[in-house]
Write an enzyme that holds these catalytic residues in place. Structure first.
Site, PDB file in Angstrom:
ATOM      1  CE  LYS A  23      -1.676   1.628   4.003  1.00  0.00           C
ATOM      2  NZ  LYS A  23      -1.458   3.075   4.286  1.00  0.00           N
ATOM      3  NE  ARG A  93      -1.257  11.343   6.673  1.00  0.00           N
ATOM      4  CZ  ARG A  93      -0.847  12.601   6.764  1.00  0.00           C
ATOM      5  NH1 ARG A  93      -1.664  13.519   7.194  1.00  0.00           N
ATOM      6  NH2 ARG A  93       0.357  12.954   6.365  1.00  0.00           N
ATOM      7  N   PRO A 123       0.747  16.532  10.623  1.00  0.00           N
ATOM      8  CG  PRO A 123       2.510  17.602  11.698  1.00  0.00           C
ATOM      9  CD  PRO A 123       1.569  16.437  11.831  1.00  0.00           C
ATOM     10  CB  ILE A 124       1.569  18.355   5.240  1.00  0.00           C
ATOM     11  CG1 ILE A 124       0.620  19.532   5.053  1.00  0.00           C
ATOM     12  CG2 ILE A 124       0.796  17.055   5.299  1.00  0.00           C
ATOM     13  CD1 ILE A 124       0.029  19.585   3.649  1.00  0.00           C
ATOM     14  CG  ASP A 125       5.405  21.065   9.704  1.00  0.00           C
ATOM     15  OD1 ASP A 125       4.913  19.916   9.703  1.00  0.00           O
ATOM     16  OD2 ASP A 125       6.391  21.359  10.385  1.00  0.00           O
ATOM     17  CG  LEU A 126       8.581  18.581   8.214  1.00  0.00           C
ATOM     18  CD1 LEU A 126       9.205  17.250   8.644  1.00  0.00           C
ATOM     19  CD2 LEU A 126       9.455  19.752   8.665  1.00  0.00           C
ATOM     20  CB  ILE A 330       6.681   7.446  14.564  1.00  0.00           C
ATOM     21  CG1 ILE A 330       8.017   6.739  14.399  1.00  0.00           C
ATOM     22  CG2 ILE A 330       6.230   8.137  13.283  1.00  0.00           C
ATOM     23  CD1 ILE A 330       9.149   7.593  13.835  1.00  0.00           C
ATOM     24  NE  ARG A 400      -6.985   4.094   5.040  1.00  0.00           N
ATOM     25  CZ  ARG A 400      -6.018   4.564   5.841  1.00  0.00           C
ATOM     26  NH1 ARG A 400      -6.208   4.642   7.148  1.00  0.00           N
ATOM     27  NH2 ARG A 400      -4.866   4.964   5.351  1.00  0.00           N
TER      28      ARG A 400
HETATM   29  C1  EPZ Z   1       3.889   7.225   6.076  1.00  0.00           C
HETATM   30  O1  EPZ Z   1       3.053   8.223   6.637  1.00  0.00           O
HETATM   31  C2  EPZ Z   1       3.033   5.961   6.021  1.00  0.00           C
HETATM   32  N1  EPZ Z   1       1.866   6.187   5.174  1.00  0.00           N
HETATM   33  C3  EPZ Z   1       2.566   5.586   7.427  1.00  0.00           C
HETATM   34  O2  EPZ Z   1       1.842   4.367   7.330  1.00  0.00           O
HETATM   35  C4  EPZ Z   1       3.809   5.361   8.297  1.00  0.00           C
HETATM   36  O3  EPZ Z   1       3.399   5.070   9.615  1.00  0.00           O
HETATM   37  C5  EPZ Z   1       4.670   6.634   8.285  1.00  0.00           C
HETATM   38  O4  EPZ Z   1       5.016   6.973   6.924  1.00  0.00           O
HETATM   39  C6  EPZ Z   1       5.954   6.463   9.087  1.00  0.00           C
HETATM   40  O5  EPZ Z   1       6.706   5.409   8.543  1.00  0.00           O
HETATM   41  C7  EPZ Z   1       2.011   6.105   3.831  1.00  0.00           C
HETATM   42  O6  EPZ Z   1       3.091   5.885   3.322  1.00  0.00           O
HETATM   43  C8  EPZ Z   1       0.780   6.320   3.014  1.00  0.00           C
HETATM   44  P1  EPZ Z   1       5.790  10.753   8.084  1.00  0.00           P
HETATM   45  P2  EPZ Z   1       3.553   9.785   6.606  1.00  0.00           P
HETATM   46  O7  EPZ Z   1       5.652  11.963   7.242  1.00  0.00           O
HETATM   47  O8  EPZ Z   1       4.275  10.045   5.358  1.00  0.00           O
HETATM   48  C9  EPZ Z   1       5.739  14.076  11.505  1.00  0.00           C
HETATM   49  C10 EPZ Z   1       0.039   2.888   7.665  1.00  0.00           C
HETATM   50  O9  EPZ Z   1      -0.432   2.360   8.676  1.00  0.00           O
HETATM   51  N2  EPZ Z   1       5.611  15.038  10.393  1.00  0.00           N
HETATM   52  O10 EPZ Z   1       7.032   9.934   7.981  1.00  0.00           O
HETATM   53  O11 EPZ Z   1       2.382  10.627   6.948  1.00  0.00           O
HETATM   54  C11 EPZ Z   1       4.470  13.264  11.704  1.00  0.00           C
HETATM   55  O12 EPZ Z   1       3.563  13.938  12.555  1.00  0.00           O
HETATM   56  C12 EPZ Z   1       0.450   4.344   7.704  1.00  0.00           C
HETATM   57  O13 EPZ Z   1       0.229   2.304   6.571  1.00  0.00           O
HETATM   58  C13 EPZ Z   1       5.651  16.406  10.661  1.00  0.00           C
HETATM   59  O14 EPZ Z   1       5.785  16.820  11.812  1.00  0.00           O
HETATM   60  O15 EPZ Z   1       4.556   9.768   7.836  1.00  0.00           O
HETATM   61  C14 EPZ Z   1       4.961  12.005  12.357  1.00  0.00           C
HETATM   62  O16 EPZ Z   1       5.124  12.258  13.744  1.00  0.00           O
HETATM   63  C15 EPZ Z   1       0.185   4.990   9.063  1.00  0.00           C
HETATM   64  N3  EPZ Z   1       5.537  17.284   9.628  1.00  0.00           N
HETATM   65  C16 EPZ Z   1       6.357  11.816  11.741  1.00  0.00           C
HETATM   66  O17 EPZ Z   1       6.719  13.084  11.181  1.00  0.00           O
HETATM   67  C17 EPZ Z   1       5.386  16.859   8.331  1.00  0.00           C
HETATM   68  O18 EPZ Z   1       5.307  17.719   7.419  1.00  0.00           O
HETATM   69  C18 EPZ Z   1       6.412  10.769  10.635  1.00  0.00           C
HETATM   70  O19 EPZ Z   1       5.531  11.167   9.606  1.00  0.00           O
HETATM   71  C19 EPZ Z   1       5.334  15.472   8.082  1.00  0.00           C
HETATM   72  C20 EPZ Z   1       5.456  14.581   9.128  1.00  0.00           C
END
Ligand code: EPZ
Length: 425
Positions: A23, A93, A123-126, A330, A400
């Site tokens: 996925k 998302r 969030p998506i600030d990054l 995380i 999902r």
């Molecule tokens: C991806 O989510 C995966 N989803 C998640 O899988 C997975 O848990 C996650 O990566 C971590 O490995 C998909 O690939 C569709 P991140 P993503 O950006 O990209 C913070 C599942 O069950 N952050 O690596 O959203 C955030 O809050 C799902 O299949 C910011 O602060 O994860 C989190 O604490 C759940 N600002 C951490 O980083 C940002 O702009 C990791 O998020 C982006 C993220």
């Protein structure tokens, strides 16, 4: 109407099974198809609702989409730069990943503001900070985010944390932005590597994925015409199946299981007494009579222990002899399954971001509610291991990310039937 799985637990899961397509690899690759002006063919594409919803978004954008079993054909020749701000996108998302792809194709994009979900604020600030460094103007409206590329150019980006989504969005835009983009502190997950592999297959120049630093030399536009790619196996589904076999005292052979992507989880399974045998593209697991505990798990960015397997291992450790600890580093709200597991007889104490699990000899059947994708999976495997009958609600979350759990676990000897709650009018 709520669907649930009626589970008769207590039977060892045994047999050989192929792991479905990933996925978290296919979702960004589907967005990337917008950058290929022509036909893309994806094989081993999982039949799960996140994929079906994403295919719907591509159709809304004017792409021709055909599914033939696990093969999906997408022709984005006539894709139009429409806003994704209606219905489907707002519930997903992964529509955030369309930002990078739409900007790369059309120079502007609007997607619904991704709400938080059961596991955290998300969030998506990054993502937006990286886009701004590349010359993109990002405007956060009340319910959506609107971006347009004023003067798009490669940039030197340092991510303060290895965000998977932010890394993927940067790859999608930088692949076609003029100039070179360097990403320091990039995510190293296999799914990021698969996206880069797909983009390079379509003519991009991306180097260094799987390390902290990725270099992307923008090519203006990807090759048009025909691209074909095999989606890699889903390492989280593989981990789920291994935990299910371990919890039920079974034996399992995963075809196309990639052990190199599950190093830490496999090592932990061995620590609990499971015997693991690795063959090329195969993982075999034989469970012990009684799992042993005493381990401490901390989730982290790849190659550390993956947060997505944390709920599954918590289920497993409820039956491990001894006390274990899990630190979730995380996501801030990813323990919703703990309370439900306690309803099945587990002994779990939550303190902030840590969970202390004291293993029990058995779990008993109960009515439990999965509140997110991996929590639902954790409760389903616990019900398969528990004595007696359970009802596991939250099928729509499982849908999902997991293809047909009834068929998959049924083929391994599990007794579960998907049912629909009768509403009394
Ligand atoms: C991806 O989510 C995966 N989803 C998640 O899988 C997975 O848990 C996650 O990566 C971590 O490995 C998909 O690939 C569709 P991140 P993503 O950006 O990209 C913070 C599942 O069950 N952050 O690596 O959203 C955030 O809050 C799902 O299949 C910011 O602060 O994860 C989190 O604490 C759940 N600002 C951490 O980083 C940002 O702009 C990791 O998020 C982006 C993220």
């Amino acid at each position: 109407m709520a669907d649930y799985f009626a589970v008769q637990g207590g039977k060892p899961l045994e047999g050989t099974i192929r792991v479905q397509g990933s996925k978290n690899a296919v979702l960004p690759i589907l967005a990337a198809c917008l950058l290929v002006k022509g036909e893309t063919v994806l094989h081993h594409c999982p039949m799960i609702s996140d994929v079906e919803d994403t295919l719907l978004l591509l159709r809304k954008l004017g792409c021709l989409v055909q599914r033939e079993g696990h093969t999906v054909r997408i022709d984005s020749t006539d894709a139009a730069d429409l806003s994704l701000c209606d219905g489907t996108a707002s519930t997903m998302r992964s529509s955030v990943l369309f930002l990078g792809a739409l900007l790369g194709r059309f120079g502007h994009a609007e997607v619904p503001k991704p709400g938080g979900c059961a596991i955290g604020a998300r969030p998506i600030d990054l993502h937006l900070a990286a886009f701004r460094q590349m010359g993109v103007c990002c405007e956060e409206k009340e319910a959506s985010i609107y971006c347009h590329a004023n003067t798009l150019a490669g940039a030197k980006i340092s991510l303060p944390l290895p965000s998977v989504g932010a890394t993927e969005n940067i790859l999608l835009l930088a692949a076609v932005a003029p100039g070179t983009t360097i990403v320091h502190g990039a995510a190293k997950e296999p799914e990021v590597q698969a996206l880069a592999e797909f983009l390079n297959l379509c003519g991009a120049n991306i180097y260094g994925t799987g390390t902290d630093t990725i270099r992307i030399e923008g090519v203006g536009r990807l090759q048009s015409g025909h691209c074909e790619y095999m989606i890699p196996p889903d390492r989280m589904v593989a981990g789920t199946l291994l935990c299910a076999a371990a919890m039920t005292g079974g034996r399992i052979c995963l075809k196309n299981g990639r052990a190199e992507e599950l190093e830490v989880p496999l090592r932990l399974l061995e620590e609990t007494g499971c015997r693991i045998f690795i063959r090329p593209e195969e993982i075999l697991l034989a469970a012990p009579k009684r799992l042993c505990g005493g381990c401490t798990i901390a989730t982290g960015a790849y190659p550390a222990f993956p947060t997505d397997l944390q709920p599954l291992f918590m289920s497993l450790l409820t039956l491990a002899d001894g006390t274990c600890m899990i630190n979730e580093t995380i996501f801030e709200a990813r323990f919703s399954h703990a309370l439900e597991l306690c309803a099945m007889g587990a002994d779990i104490r939550i303190r902030g971001q840590s969970a202390v699990i004291t293993g029990q000899k058995k779990l008993h059947g109960a009515c439990v509610y999965g509140q997110d994708l991996r929590a639902g999976a954790a409760l389903l495997i616990a019900a398969l291991a528990a004595e007696g009958e359970s009802r596991v609600y939250g099928c729509r979350f499982l849908d999902r990310g997991y293809e047909d759990p009834q068929a998959v676990f049924g083929a391994l000897g599990g007794t579960l039937i998907r049912k629909r709650e009768k509403t009394i009018i």
